[in-house]
Design a protein around this motif. Structure first.
Motif, PDB file in Angstrom:
ATOM      1  N   LEU A 136       0.835  -1.204   0.000  1.00 46.41           N
ATOM      2  CA  LEU A 136       0.000   0.000   0.000  1.00 46.41           C
ATOM      3  C   LEU A 136       0.867   1.249   0.000  1.00 46.41           C
ATOM      4  CD1 LEU A 136      -2.860  -0.780   2.547  1.00 46.41           C
ATOM      5  CD2 LEU A 136      -3.117  -0.291   0.120  1.00 46.41           C
ATOM      6  N   TRP A 137       0.607   2.160  -0.943  1.00 46.21           N
ATOM      7  CA  TRP A 137       1.344   3.410  -1.038  1.00 46.21           C
ATOM      8  C   TRP A 137       0.379   4.566  -1.274  1.00 46.21           C
ATOM      9  CZ3 TRP A 137       6.484   3.952  -0.074  1.00 46.21           C
ATOM     10  CH2 TRP A 137       7.247   2.783  -0.028  1.00 46.21           C
ATOM     11  N   LYS A 138       0.900   5.764  -1.122  1.00 46.97           N
ATOM     12  CA  LYS A 138       0.152   6.984  -1.444  1.00 46.97           C
ATOM     13  C   LYS A 138       1.027   7.820  -2.373  1.00 46.97           C
ATOM     14  CE  LYS A 138      -2.431  10.814   0.658  1.00 46.97           C
ATOM     15  NZ  LYS A 138      -2.787  11.507   1.925  1.00 46.97           N
ATOM     16  N   THR A 183      -5.389   7.178  -0.955  1.00 47.84           N
ATOM     17  CA  THR A 183      -5.321   5.803  -1.457  1.00 47.84           C
ATOM     18  C   THR A 183      -6.659   5.134  -1.172  1.00 47.84           C
ATOM     19  OG1 THR A 183      -2.956   5.739  -0.991  1.00 47.84           O
ATOM     20  CG2 THR A 183      -4.079   3.625  -1.308  1.00 47.84           C
ATOM     21  N   SER A 221      -5.967   3.013   4.992  1.00 48.29           N
ATOM     22  CA  SER A 221      -4.725   3.419   5.648  1.00 48.29           C
ATOM     23  C   SER A 221      -4.368   2.377   6.705  1.00 48.29           C
ATOM     24  CB  SER A 221      -4.896   4.807   6.297  1.00 48.29           C
ATOM     25  OG  SER A 221      -5.888   4.764   7.309  1.00 48.29           O
ATOM     26  N   THR A 223      -0.518   3.714   4.976  1.00 49.25           N
ATOM     27  CA  THR A 223       0.225   3.402   3.765  1.00 49.25           C
ATOM     28  C   THR A 223       1.718   3.339   4.081  1.00 49.25           C
ATOM     29  OG1 THR A 223       0.263   5.767   3.189  1.00 49.25           O
ATOM     30  CG2 THR A 223      -1.483   4.408   2.213  1.00 49.25           C
TER      31      THR A 223
END
Length: 240
Positions: A136-138, A183, A221, A223
């Motif tokens: 998971l990234w933003k 995200t 969240s 992230t």
């Protein structure tokens, strides 16, 4: 049944499970909801000694939807006005999608234009589903019309015959659809190579939701951070 104001600006409506948009489809007029899968495939759960980090959605901080409802992110007037037309709201444009017919052919990328992508694929004669674990990234989105995503595709058919049908799920940062750079969890489907059918999340008929805690299109969240804590999300799609 209830509405919850999320800290990210979303309004989450708790809609009775039998009143969700998917039942607007004529083929689902007398559909009986299957609340639980008839079986769970092997390998569904991690066999790891590492304790998983809890992934949550922003709206959970202000409440939860009651039993026998599903949470739906409310579509606002300004959301629709950002689209080129009401007809295309919540849909992918065919010219902006990676051509799955050519995934095994070498591609010379042009970093200044077009859709930059990387794909790993497997061809299976009898596909009953797949599972993927996504970091998971933003990512930073420079322009309002840009987006970034990580997803899985289960596909059949082809672009060339306009009979490509897909089930898709993953996370994305897409200001043009969600008005922010958070995200967000998403799903998608099409049955004619994105020409006239399919849409994101619950914007059109196609999916029936049973879970009362997960909002499709909702922020997720925490992230990952570069050089810091890493967070993953597991997505499993399979045929019951």
């Amino acid at each position: 049944v209830a509405s919850i104001q999320s800290l990210d600006g979303d309004i989450i409506d708790c809609v009775h499970i039998s009143k969700q948009p998917g039942f607007d489809h004529p083929l689902l007029k007398n559909h009986t909801i299957q609340m639980q899968p008839s079986y769970h495939p092997g390998g569904m759960y991690h066999e790891s000694n590492i304790a998983p980090h809890h992934i949550t959605q922003t709206w959970h901080q202000n409440g939860k939807c009651p039993k026998n409802t599903i949470p739906i992110r409310r579509t606002k007037e300004e959301d629709v006005l950002r689209a080129n037309s009401i007809k295309t709201y919540g849909k992918k444009m065919p010219q902006s999608i990676a051509n799955l017919d050519s995934i095994n052919k070498p591609v010379i990328p042009n970093i200044s234009t077009g859709h930059q992508h990387a794909i790993a694929s497997a061809q299976v004669d009898n596909c009953h589903g797949t599972r993927a674990s996504f970091n998971l990234w933003k990512p930073t989105i420079a322009r309002a019309n840009d987006f970034s995503l990580t997803q899985l595709w289960i596909t059949g058919g082809s672009y060339s015959g306009n009979d490509l049908n897909t089930i898709e799920a993953g996370w994305q940062v897409y200001p043009g659809l969600y008005r922010d750079r958070n995200t967000r969890l998403f799903i998608y489907w099409t049955r004619d190579a994105y020409q006239t059918t399919g849409c994101y999340n619950l914007h059109c008929s196609g999916f029936i939701q049973t879970d009362n805690q997960i909002t499709l299109g909702g922020s997720i969240s925490p992230t990952s951070t570069y050089g810091g804590a890493q967070y993953d999300i597991d997505i499993l799609v399979w045929k019951v």
